[in-house]
Design a protein around this motif. Structure first.
Motif, PDB file in Angstrom:
ATOM      1  N   THR A 102      -3.525 -10.452  -7.058  1.00 14.92           N
ATOM      2  CA  THR A 102      -3.365  -9.387  -8.036  1.00 14.92           C
ATOM      3  C   THR A 102      -2.928  -8.092  -7.353  1.00 14.92           C
ATOM      4  O   THR A 102      -2.906  -8.002  -6.130  1.00 14.92           O
ATOM      5  N   ARG A 103      -2.627  -7.108  -8.160  1.00 17.17           N
ATOM      6  CA  ARG A 103      -2.308  -5.776  -7.602  1.00 17.17           C
ATOM      7  C   ARG A 103      -3.502  -5.244  -6.810  1.00 17.17           C
ATOM      8  O   ARG A 103      -3.341  -4.618  -5.778  1.00 17.17           O
ATOM      9  N   LYS A 104      -4.685  -5.502  -7.342  1.00 15.83           N
ATOM     10  CA  LYS A 104      -5.911  -5.071  -6.666  1.00 15.83           C
ATOM     11  C   LYS A 104      -6.020  -5.723  -5.287  1.00 15.83           C
ATOM     12  O   LYS A 104      -6.339  -5.057  -4.301  1.00 15.83           O
ATOM     13  N   THR A 105      -5.751  -7.025  -5.208  1.00 21.27           N
ATOM     14  CA  THR A 105      -5.784  -7.739  -3.929  1.00 21.27           C
ATOM     15  C   THR A 105      -4.721  -7.194  -2.981  1.00 21.27           C
ATOM     16  O   THR A 105      -4.989  -6.963  -1.798  1.00 21.27           O
ATOM     17  N   SER A 146      -3.408  -4.130   1.685  1.00 22.67           N
ATOM     18  CA  SER A 146      -2.571  -3.083   2.295  1.00 22.67           C
ATOM     19  C   SER A 146      -3.434  -2.004   2.941  1.00 22.67           C
ATOM     20  O   SER A 146      -3.116  -1.522   4.036  1.00 22.67           O
ATOM     21  N   CYS A 196      -3.327  -4.231  -3.042  1.00 23.04           N
ATOM     22  CA  CYS A 196      -3.695  -2.865  -2.650  1.00 23.04           C
ATOM     23  C   CYS A 196      -4.795  -2.893  -1.590  1.00 23.04           C
ATOM     24  O   CYS A 196      -4.697  -2.202  -0.573  1.00 23.04           O
ATOM     25  N   GLY A 197      -5.821  -3.692  -1.816  1.00 24.48           N
ATOM     26  CA  GLY A 197      -6.909  -3.801  -0.844  1.00 24.48           C
ATOM     27  C   GLY A 197      -6.430  -4.318   0.500  1.00 24.48           C
ATOM     28  O   GLY A 197      -6.797  -3.792   1.547  1.00 24.48           O
TER      29      GLY A 197
END
Length: 143
Positions: free
Chosen positions: A123-126, A131, A128-129
């Motif tokens: 996901t975007r959350k994954t 990164s 982002c995390g």
């Protein structure tokens, strides 16, 4: 809080302590003997744990397992061993905070392989995390 979250937090706590205790204990021992001693303790505790959680019947659980599962777990043991061997060798002569930091970069490899091989959601959350973890590693290792 869900049990797996508490277990994950405890795993992180003990993993952090592991590196400090290991580096402190290698003053007079080489990395190979240090790792052998640590692994012997790990082996004894893990076997005892298997007996406790399988009502004293771990061999029955192994006998019921699929051959593919046994192979994958054996390969996991091989990669764990290689990881520990190189980790201890790096820790003996390196700075434990740097070695542990680089080692934790394995989180990025785990995220990517979980997405590619296990088809877990990316996901975007994954992203982002992951990164942020990469940026954190870069910042802390930058000279």
């Amino acid at each position: 809080m869900e049990p797996w979250k508490i277990q994950a937090l405890l795993a992180a706590l003990f993993a952090g302590l592991t590196s400090i205790l290991a580096k402190s204990g290698m003053k007079t021992l080489g990395p190979d003997v240090s790792l052998a001693l640590r692994t012997s303790v790990v082996f004894a505790l893990v076997v005892a744990n298997a007996f406790v959680w399988t009502s004293g019947r771990p061999m029955e659980a192994l006998a019921a397992a699929r051959p593919r599962d046994l192979l994958l777990l054996a390969l996991s043991g091989l990669t764990t061993s290689l990881s520990w061997i190189f980790y201890y060798r790096a820790m003996k002569t390196g700075t434990v905070s740097f070695v542990a930091l680089v080692d934790k970069g394995s989180i990025i490899i785990t995220l990517l392989l979980a997405f590619l091989l296990l088809h877990e959601p990316f996901t975007r959350k994954t992203a982002c995390g992951g990164s942020l973890i990469l940026v954190g590693i870069a910042v802390l290792t930058w000279k």
